[in-house]
Motif scaffolding. Structure first.
Motif, short mmCIF file in Angstrom:
data_model
loop_
_atom_site.label_atom_id
_atom_site.label_comp_id
_atom_site.label_asym_id
_atom_site.label_seq_id
_atom_site.Cartn_x
_atom_site.Cartn_y
_atom_site.Cartn_z
N GLY A 117 -94.61 43.69 -30.84
CA GLY A 117 -94.63 43.66 -31.55
C GLY A 117 -95.11 42.71 -32.45
O GLY A 117 -95.19 42.72 -34.15
N ALA A 118 -95.36 41.44 -31.76
CA ALA A 118 -96.30 40.46 -32.94
C ALA A 118 -97.21 41.45 -32.46
O ALA A 118 -97.24 40.96 -34.46
N ARG A 119 -98.30 41.82 -31.86
CA ARG A 119 -99.75 42.72 -32.66
C ARG A 119 -99.22 43.13 -34.04
O ARG A 119 -99.88 43.52 -34.80
N GLU A 120 -97.98 44.05 -33.43
CA GLU A 120 -98.21 45.63 -34.94
C GLU A 120 -97.92 44.26 -36.33
O GLU A 120 -98.80 45.09 -36.85
N TYR A 121 -97.00 43.74 -36.54
CA TYR A 121 -96.88 42.13 -37.84
C TYR A 121 -98.34 41.88 -37.82
O TYR A 121 -98.67 41.37 -38.79
N ALA A 122 -98.65 41.15 -36.48
CA ALA A 122 -100.39 40.89 -36.88
C ALA A 122 -101.10 41.61 -37.49
O ALA A 122 -101.97 41.22 -38.76
N GLU A 123 -101.37 42.86 -37.00
CA GLU A 123 -102.04 43.86 -37.68
C GLU A 123 -102.19 43.92 -38.93
O GLU A 123 -103.24 44.16 -39.60
N ARG A 124 -100.69 44.21 -39.54
CA ARG A 124 -100.86 44.88 -40.85
C ARG A 124 -100.16 42.91 -41.74
O ARG A 124 -100.15 42.91 -42.84
#
Length: 346
Positions: free
Chosen positions: A176-183
């Protein structure tokens, strides 16, 4: 994500065998250590609470409902495991009010053991340590190997990894952290935002610690390190002289690793290069943490085990007792002893 991806290599060799932890709540007991003398008077009511299979936030909600006060009036020092038997302090702000009747908050999962008045509320992080009593059941291990490993852990400590529970089932919080971080976005929901930021930060710390375990420097000071005492939140740089400080050998002073955020890294030399490589492997998360307003902080790499003792209540049971600094995970100790068969959420 696998356990090795979320935590990293063990420092003292492979597991000595296997066991089960938390078969019942009493197998994982935690007692908050709070060195604050309570005056017996004031507008804050402090409660010493025993919880069984109940998380801290739900306990706070139940106490607030029973007391007839808003949730914001309830304070606690730290979050404790849900699947456990834990004892911790809460405080209620009751200006000009008598002690409420709190019986409606109690049942088989929550007991109020003591109440005491005080002039100030309980602050987050106010407790000095946590005491643990762990019972490993269905133990399948050679006792001589266990004894040798326990003595080594007692003398050398263990890597101060964040535990698997920080990362969610199969690393879902890191994903989840990666998904938000990518955006380069933040969750709107406050609890989710806090959980994912914490998971991302903890993941990068564990990756840096894994590198130090891999090269054998997790428990040794290097020139360029930032050093800290076990119970201190202040740090100082390590030169040649500091790397020979005798307090390193007695597990009082430790090298530290990064809790990513904004600001320049205070380490230098090979240590800075290693931490920069870890950040470069997760550039989106590192940038996301900095832009979310997190400040660069440090955490000790080595976890000293206070008062470690053990005995065998039964032929396939090992009971451990020890004290850890706040924010540290008892499962980091267990991981250096045995593998926990079929258990991935602790």
């Amino acid at each position: 994500m696998t356990e090795e991806q979320l935590q990293g290599p063990r420092a003292h060799g492979g597991p000595c065998g296997s066991a089960v932890l938390k078969a019942v709540a009493e197998d994982f007991q935690v007692d908050e250590v709070l060195d604050i003398p309570l005056s017996g008077e004031g507008e804050h009511l402090w409660l010493w609470v025993e919880k069984r299979n109940l998380n801290t936030e739900e306990a706070a909600r139940r106490i607030a409902r029973a007391a007839g006060v808003p949730l914001r009036s309830i304070s606690y020092a730290g979050l404790k495991d849900r699947q456990a038997l834990t004892r911790q302090w809460f405080s209620l702000h009751l200006p000009g009010k008598a002690d409420p009747v709190l019986g409606k908050a109690e049942d088989e999962t929550l007991k109020i053991l003591e109440t005491r008045r005080h002039q100030r509320k309980l602050q987050r992080g106010a407790h000095s340590a946590n005491g643990f009593t762990l019972r490993l059941t269905q133990l399948d291990a050679d006792r001589a190997d266990l004894e040798a490993r326990l003595e080594r852990i007692k003398a050398q400590g263990v890597p101060n990894y964040f535990g698997l529970q920080r990362f969610g089932f199969e690393g879902s919080n890191v994903h989840g952290a990666r998904e938000y971080a990518e955006r380069q976005e933040l969750p709107v929901q406050r609890n989710l935002r806090s959980r994912l930021l914490s998971a991302g930060r903890s993941h990068l710390f564990n990756r840096a610690l894994a590198e130090r375990v891999g090269n054998g420097s997790w428990n040794q000071a290097q020139v360029g390190d930032l050093l800290a005492f076990t119970d201190s939140r202040s740090f100082f740089p390590a030169g040649e002289a500091e790397c020979q400080d005798p307090r390193l050998a007695i597990l009082d002073l430790h090298p530290t690793g990064p809790l990513w955020g904004a600001g320049e890294s205070p380490v230098s030399g090979e240590v800075q290069a290693l931490e920069a490589e870890v950040a470069a492997a997760e550039p989106a998360i590192a940038k996301w943490l900095a832009e979310a307003g997190m400040k660069h902080e440090r955490r000790i790499l080595r976890l000293p085990i206070g008062g470690l003792s053990w005995h065998y209540p039964g032929p396939d049971i090992l009971q451990l007792e020890f004290v850890l600094p706040t924010g540290c995970f008892a499962t980091a100790v267990v991981r250096e002893l045995v593998s926990l068969a079929g258990q991935t959420d602790i």
